[in-house]
Write a protein that holds these residues in place. Structure first.
Motif, mmCIF file in Angstrom:
data_model
loop_
_atom_site.group_PDB
_atom_site.id
_atom_site.type_symbol
_atom_site.label_atom_id
_atom_site.label_comp_id
_atom_site.label_asym_id
_atom_site.label_seq_id
_atom_site.Cartn_x
_atom_site.Cartn_y
_atom_site.Cartn_z
ATOM 1 N N PRO A 53 0.819 -1.230 0.000
ATOM 2 C CA PRO A 53 0.000 0.000 0.000
ATOM 3 C C PRO A 53 0.848 1.272 0.000
ATOM 4 C CG PRO A 53 -0.907 -1.611 1.526
ATOM 5 C CD PRO A 53 0.403 -2.166 1.048
ATOM 6 N N LYS A 56 2.112 1.755 -3.527
ATOM 7 C CA LYS A 56 1.027 2.175 -4.422
ATOM 8 C C LYS A 56 0.716 3.656 -4.290
ATOM 9 C CE LYS A 56 -1.445 -2.198 -4.829
ATOM 10 N NZ LYS A 56 -2.618 -2.966 -4.416
ATOM 11 N N SER A 57 0.849 4.218 -3.092
ATOM 12 C CA SER A 57 0.487 5.623 -2.900
ATOM 13 C C SER A 57 1.682 6.576 -2.930
ATOM 14 C CB SER A 57 -0.269 5.797 -1.577
ATOM 15 O OG SER A 57 0.547 5.412 -0.492
ATOM 16 N N HIS A 58 2.915 6.043 -3.097
ATOM 17 C CA HIS A 58 4.085 6.928 -3.065
ATOM 18 C C HIS A 58 5.013 6.822 -4.266
ATOM 19 C CE1 HIS A 58 2.809 7.256 1.090
ATOM 20 N NE2 HIS A 58 3.434 8.409 1.092
ATOM 21 N N GLY A 81 0.511 8.443 -6.301
ATOM 22 C CA GLY A 81 1.136 7.343 -7.024
ATOM 23 C C GLY A 81 0.038 6.773 -7.900
ATOM 24 N N GLU A 82 -0.054 5.449 -7.992
ATOM 25 C CA GLU A 82 -1.162 4.864 -8.777
ATOM 26 C C GLU A 82 -2.464 4.971 -7.967
ATOM 27 O OE1 GLU A 82 0.474 0.842 -9.300
ATOM 28 O OE2 GLU A 82 -1.209 0.092 -8.121
ATOM 29 N N VAL A 83 -2.367 5.005 -6.651
ATOM 30 C CA VAL A 83 -3.464 5.434 -5.766
ATOM 31 C C VAL A 83 -3.059 6.837 -5.325
ATOM 32 C CG1 VAL A 83 -4.656 5.045 -3.579
ATOM 33 C CG2 VAL A 83 -3.894 3.093 -4.963
ATOM 34 N N VAL A 84 -3.785 7.867 -5.808
ATOM 35 C CA VAL A 84 -3.317 9.248 -5.644
ATOM 36 C C VAL A 84 -3.175 9.606 -4.156
ATOM 37 C CG1 VAL A 84 -3.775 11.673 -6.157
ATOM 38 C CG2 VAL A 84 -4.307 9.911 -7.845
ATOM 39 N N HIS A 85 -2.002 10.131 -3.846
ATOM 40 C CA HIS A 85 -1.630 10.486 -2.470
ATOM 41 C C HIS A 85 -2.469 11.671 -1.978
ATOM 42 C CE1 HIS A 85 0.911 11.812 0.862
ATOM 43 N NE2 HIS A 85 1.494 10.636 0.811
ATOM 44 N N SER A 86 -2.769 11.690 -0.688
ATOM 45 C CA SER A 86 -3.529 12.808 -0.107
ATOM 46 C C SER A 86 -2.658 14.062 -0.036
ATOM 47 C CB SER A 86 -4.021 12.432 1.286
ATOM 48 O OG SER A 86 -2.910 12.183 2.127
ATOM 49 N N LYS A 117 -3.645 18.360 -6.636
ATOM 50 C CA LYS A 117 -3.372 16.929 -6.604
ATOM 51 C C LYS A 117 -1.889 16.743 -6.912
ATOM 52 C CE LYS A 117 -7.472 15.438 -5.747
ATOM 53 N NZ LYS A 117 -7.722 14.941 -4.405
ATOM 54 N N CYS A 144 7.563 12.850 0.218
ATOM 55 C CA CYS A 144 6.388 12.956 1.090
ATOM 56 C C CYS A 144 6.888 13.409 2.462
ATOM 57 C CB CYS A 144 5.715 11.585 1.192
ATOM 58 S SG CYS A 144 4.517 11.482 2.535
#
Ligand SMILES: [Fe+2]
Length: 159
Positions: A53, A56-58, A81-86, A117, A144
């Motif tokens: 996880p 995926k987000s970084h 990342g592929e799961v857009v980071h907050s 974003k 990050c």
């Protein structure tokens, strides 16, 4: 209380108050403890078929054409990342950087306001000289504030 004692007490009190205020300000700004080990190295995806996880987000995800013509502009999109980071005030992407091979090409800095974003689009022109072997590796970096430095890469053929 004489003047000297008053000044000494006031100075010590002011310094102590400042230290306490700074400690609370840091706690407010970084309410979540950061994992310092992620800041000691450049993090990469270890197994592309089985991403964690955090990966995926970084890990920067680079989108670009596989083949580009020398001297003609094309776009490179980098998403974190592929799961857009907050992108909130306590946890956000500080910057996205693009390197063409080993050459820094550009960088976009983000503020932790939540307006943007963590995506960047660069318009790039490659020359034959920038790809003597016919290929160039695009390398994206991001930082990050809680999860450190991350790298992603993509090879492009220059024709
Ligand atoms: Fe993060």
């Amino acid at each position: 209380m004489n003047r000297r004692t008053f000044l000494k007490t006031a100075t010590i009190g002011t310094l102590a108050l400042g230290a306490v205020r700074d400690a609370f300000a840091i706690e407010k700004y970084f309410p979540v403890k950061a994992d310092q080990s992620l800041f000691e190295i450049i993090n990469r995806v270890k197994d592309p078929l089985n991403k964690t996880p955090l990966e995926k987000s970084h890990a920067p995800a680079i989108t670009a054409p596989k083949n580009v013509k020398a001297g003609e502009p094309f776009t490179i999109e980098i998403s974190i990342g592929e799961v857009v980071h907050s992108m909130g005030p306590a946890h956000w992407i500080e910057y996205i950087e693009l390197n063409i091979g080993n050459e820094p090409a550009g960088r976009i800095d983000f503020q932790p306001k939540g307006y943007l974003k963590p995506k960047a689009i660069f318009t790039v022109v490659l020359t034959k000289e920038s790809a003597p072997s016919g290929k160039v590796t695009l390398i994206a970096y991001q930082r990050c504030n809680l999860h450190g430095y991350w790298e992603g890469s993509l090879d492009v053929t220059v024709i």
